[in-house]
Scaffold this motif. Structure first.
Motif, PDB file in Angstrom:
ATOM      1  N   ILE A 113     -13.487  -4.989   2.622  1.00 21.26           N
ATOM      2  CA  ILE A 113     -14.599  -5.949   1.581  1.00 21.26           C
ATOM      3  C   ILE A 113     -14.286  -5.777   0.262  1.00 21.26           C
ATOM      4  CG2 ILE A 113     -16.663  -6.037   1.015  1.00 21.26           C
ATOM      5  CD1 ILE A 113     -17.985  -5.381   3.571  1.00 21.26           C
ATOM      6  N   GLY A 114     -13.555  -6.813  -0.699  1.00 22.12           N
ATOM      7  CA  GLY A 114     -13.415  -6.476  -1.983  1.00 22.12           C
ATOM      8  C   GLY A 114     -11.942  -7.648  -2.412  1.00 22.12           C
ATOM      9  N   GLU A 115     -11.888  -7.619  -2.974  1.00 18.56           N
ATOM     10  CA  GLU A 115     -10.146  -7.832  -3.764  1.00 18.56           C
ATOM     11  C   GLU A 115      -9.879  -6.662  -4.367  1.00 18.56           C
ATOM     12  OE1 GLU A 115      -7.232 -10.266  -3.914  1.00 18.56           O
ATOM     13  OE2 GLU A 115      -9.154 -11.276  -3.354  1.00 18.56           O
ATOM     14  N   PRO A 116      -8.301  -6.544  -3.413  1.00 16.77           N
ATOM     15  CA  PRO A 116      -7.053  -5.578  -3.766  1.00 16.77           C
ATOM     16  C   PRO A 116      -6.581  -6.105  -5.444  1.00 16.77           C
ATOM     17  CG  PRO A 116      -7.019  -6.484  -1.393  1.00 16.77           C
ATOM     18  CD  PRO A 116      -7.904  -7.594  -2.072  1.00 16.77           C
ATOM     19  N   PRO A 117      -5.888  -4.857  -5.964  1.00 16.70           N
ATOM     20  CA  PRO A 117      -5.170  -5.329  -7.090  1.00 16.70           C
ATOM     21  C   PRO A 117      -3.770  -5.558  -6.610  1.00 16.70           C
ATOM     22  CG  PRO A 117      -5.429  -3.002  -6.831  1.00 16.70           C
ATOM     23  CD  PRO A 117      -6.371  -3.140  -5.589  1.00 16.70           C
ATOM     24  N   PRO A 118      -3.288  -6.743  -7.686  1.00 16.92           N
ATOM     25  CA  PRO A 118      -1.815  -7.375  -6.573  1.00 16.92           C
ATOM     26  C   PRO A 118      -0.648  -6.336  -6.101  1.00 16.92           C
ATOM     27  CG  PRO A 118      -2.854  -8.010  -9.406  1.00 16.92           C
ATOM     28  CD  PRO A 118      -4.014  -7.379  -8.668  1.00 16.92           C
ATOM     29  N   ASP A 119      -0.820  -5.729  -6.850  1.00 12.85           N
ATOM     30  CA  ASP A 119       0.391  -4.430  -6.350  1.00 12.85           C
ATOM     31  C   ASP A 119       0.210  -3.759  -4.596  1.00 12.85           C
ATOM     32  OD1 ASP A 119      -2.161  -3.197  -7.587  1.00 12.85           O
ATOM     33  OD2 ASP A 119      -0.427  -1.344  -6.386  1.00 12.85           O
TER      34      ASP A 119
END
Length: 307
Positions: free
Chosen positions: A169-175
């Protein structure tokens, strides 16, 4: 009375909504500010959620009752040094709140300013989600700081290898996207409204509490663990001092991840055999609902908001 809360940054701070609701119930108001520049110069109470409090900003409210709240000590890198710098440079308020005794000791203020502890609470929506009907679609769910998953990639790969379905649940960082993309049994929700979180948690069989065993994380309250328990999820967690003390205090039983496991194959063997509801006891945490946590604060009496 109108209390001005200065948050700064973009950290997840569920206590702000809890404060606003609690004050409204007492016949008072809260106003949330992203920056102290929007706080009127004649404010009677300025409540800083620290962070660093700029001295020039504090001087602008020299007539006000100022509260410094520390829900956490500084985080790596250079955590200890940042705490020491904070202790030396923070302007002196009229009152301080700390999450717990460890945070107070870590910050080390010794100037005689009155203080007390205010631990994390739980929003009522999480308790309301208990017993939601339906079969869980996922084996485990992770809620929390997605950047922290950088340290637990072998664990996520082990879940995949064990054939288990994972909800993040959430948005991971781009890397992290290229690392997570090959995980066919892992579903990412992206950014979601806080109101949607309790229902998402109930779509899984277990809550996953991933906290590094290092300062300050290992001595501070895990908000997501509280929320897992509030919706009725058994918990799988890393093994560290706070979680052991919490389990003992609340007569809970969690599935502890072994400290020595390092690779995906070891994690896969663990998850294939250890995910057992019978090994868990989910504690009753209604005493930690936000209204009950906040009503225990002596600060309200100091401010004259309660007799």
């Amino acid at each position: 009375m109108l209390i001005h809360y200065v948050r700064g940054g973009n950290a997840y701070l569920p206590e702000l909504a809890a404060y606003a609701d609690f004050l409204q119930g007492l016949g008072h108001q809260a106003q949330i500010h992203q920056d102290s520049a929007s706080v009127p110069g004649d404010a009677a109470v300025v409540w800083w959620l620290c962070g660093r409090v700029p001295r020039h900003a504090a001087r602008r409210f020299a007539h006000a009752f100022q509260v410094h709240e520390y829900a956490s000590a500084s985080v790596p890198p250079w955590a200890w040094l940042k705490d020491r710098a904070k202790r030396a440079s923070q302007p002196q308020p009229q009152y301080r709140l700390f999450q717990n005794a460890w945070v107070r000791a870590r910050l080390g203020f010794a100037d005689g300013v009155p203080c007390e502890f205010r631990d994390m609470g739980i929003a009522s929506a999480f308790f309301s989600a208990q017993g939601t009907p339906g079969s869980p679609e996922f084996d485990v769910v992770y809620l929390g700081d997605m950047r922290r998953l950088r340290h637990f990639i072998p664990l996520l790969q082990g879940l995949e290898q064990a054939g288990l379905r994972t909800l993040l649940i959430g948005e991971p960082p781009p890397d992290l996207h290229p690392v997570l993309a090959p995980l066919q049994r892992t579903t990412l929700t992206g950014t979601v409204a806080h109101s949607a979180v309790p229902g998402l948690l109930r779509r899984a069989r277990f809550g996953l509490n991933l906290v590094p065993n290092q300062a300050p994380y290992h001595q501070q309250t895990s908000t997501k663990l509280l929320e897992y328990c509030a919706v009725g999820l058994p918990v799988v967690t890393t093994d560290y001092p706070w979680v052991r003390a919490f389990a003992q205090a609340h007569e809970a039983r969690f599935i502890l991840l072994p400290r020595q496991v390092k690779d995906r194959a070891q994690y896969a063997r663990f998850f294939a055999t250890q995910l057992d509801h019978a090994a868990c006891t989910v504690p009753d945490l209604r005493a930690l609902a936000w209204p009950r946590v906040l009503e225990r604060l002596a600060l309200w009496h100091t401010l004259g908001l309660r007799p």
